[in-house]
Motif scaffolding. Sequence first.
Motif, PDB file in Angstrom:
ATOM      1  N   UNK A  43       0.833  -1.204   0.000  1.00  0.00           N
ATOM      2  CA  UNK A  43       0.000   0.000   0.000  1.00  0.00           C
ATOM      3  C   UNK A  43       0.869   1.256   0.000  1.00  0.00           C
ATOM      4  N   UNK A  44       1.936   1.237   0.780  1.00  0.00           N
ATOM      5  CA  UNK A  44       2.843   2.386   0.796  1.00  0.00           C
ATOM      6  C   UNK A  44       3.486   2.626  -0.557  1.00  0.00           C
ATOM      7  N   UNK A  45       3.888   1.549  -1.221  1.00  0.00           N
ATOM      8  CA  UNK A  45       4.476   1.677  -2.551  1.00  0.00           C
ATOM      9  C   UNK A  45       3.487   2.235  -3.559  1.00  0.00           C
ATOM     10  N   UNK A  46       2.250   1.755  -3.478  1.00  0.00           N
ATOM     11  CA  UNK A  46       1.223   2.258  -4.393  1.00  0.00           C
ATOM     12  C   UNK A  46       0.978   3.742  -4.163  1.00  0.00           C
ATOM     13  N   UNK A  49       4.311   5.921  -5.175  1.00  0.00           N
ATOM     14  CA  UNK A  49       4.583   5.966  -6.609  1.00  0.00           C
ATOM     15  C   UNK A  49       3.413   6.534  -7.402  1.00  0.00           C
ATOM     16  N   UNK A  50       2.191   6.412  -6.877  1.00  0.00           N
ATOM     17  CA  UNK A  50       1.062   7.074  -7.529  1.00  0.00           C
ATOM     18  C   UNK A  50       1.178   8.587  -7.401  1.00  0.00           C
ATOM     19  N   UNK A  51       1.605   9.055  -6.240  1.00  0.00           N
ATOM     20  CA  UNK A  51       1.803  10.499  -6.061  1.00  0.00           C
ATOM     21  C   UNK A  51       2.920  11.022  -6.964  1.00  0.00           C
ATOM     22  N   UNK A  68       0.874   3.953 -14.181  1.00  0.00           N
ATOM     23  CA  UNK A  68       2.170   3.279 -14.221  1.00  0.00           C
ATOM     24  C   UNK A  68       2.849   3.340 -12.849  1.00  0.00           C
ATOM     25  N   UNK A  69       2.717   4.483 -12.164  1.00  0.00           N
ATOM     26  CA  UNK A  69       3.285   4.623 -10.822  1.00  0.00           C
ATOM     27  C   UNK A  69       2.641   3.671  -9.828  1.00  0.00           C
ATOM     28  N   UNK A  70       1.313   3.499  -9.909  1.00  0.00           N
ATOM     29  CA  UNK A  70       0.614   2.577  -9.008  1.00  0.00           C
ATOM     30  C   UNK A  70       1.067   1.143  -9.239  1.00  0.00           C
ATOM     31  N   UNK A  71       1.192   0.756 -10.502  1.00  0.00           N
ATOM     32  CA  UNK A  71       1.657  -0.600 -10.816  1.00  0.00           C
ATOM     33  C   UNK A  71       3.102  -0.811 -10.377  1.00  0.00           C
ATOM     34  N   UNK A  72       3.928   0.198 -10.584  1.00  0.00           N
ATOM     35  CA  UNK A  72       5.323   0.118 -10.144  1.00  0.00           C
ATOM     36  C   UNK A  72       5.411   0.017  -8.622  1.00  0.00           C
ATOM     37  N   UNK A  73       4.571   0.772  -7.924  1.00  0.00           N
ATOM     38  CA  UNK A  73       4.550   0.715  -6.455  1.00  0.00           C
ATOM     39  C   UNK A  73       4.119  -0.635  -5.928  1.00  0.00           C
TER      40      UNK A  73
END
Length: 111
Positions: A43-46, A49-51, A68-73
């Motif tokens: 959840x922290x990664x999502x 990286x979404x922000x 792309x940021x959410x998937x990467x997170x």
Amino acid sequence: MSLRKRNSQLTGHARSQSAADDSADAGSDGGYNAGIAVFSYIVGGIIVWSLIGWGLDNLWGTRWIVLLGALLGAAGGFYLSHMHGLTRQSSSSGESNADSGPSTDGDSNAK
């Protein structure tokens, strides 16, 4: 032996006993703690990286970098939890043979 040295030895023993008690307490709920850690990594990664993706979307005028940021997170959270050994399946000491599934040696207990 001096009184100061004896007190420091007793204090050191009490500290080591306290550390052993703390590690025993931490081991009794290790599955719960590992689950919370995996959840927070993902959840922290999502979120982070979404922000970052949202900021880049606003900067560059795009709309897809946030996804792309959410998937990467999420991928990064799974990777971190795997590298920290939180996704390994460990057997508890109280596990019975029935809990581990069917036998692989061909013997069955059917009567």
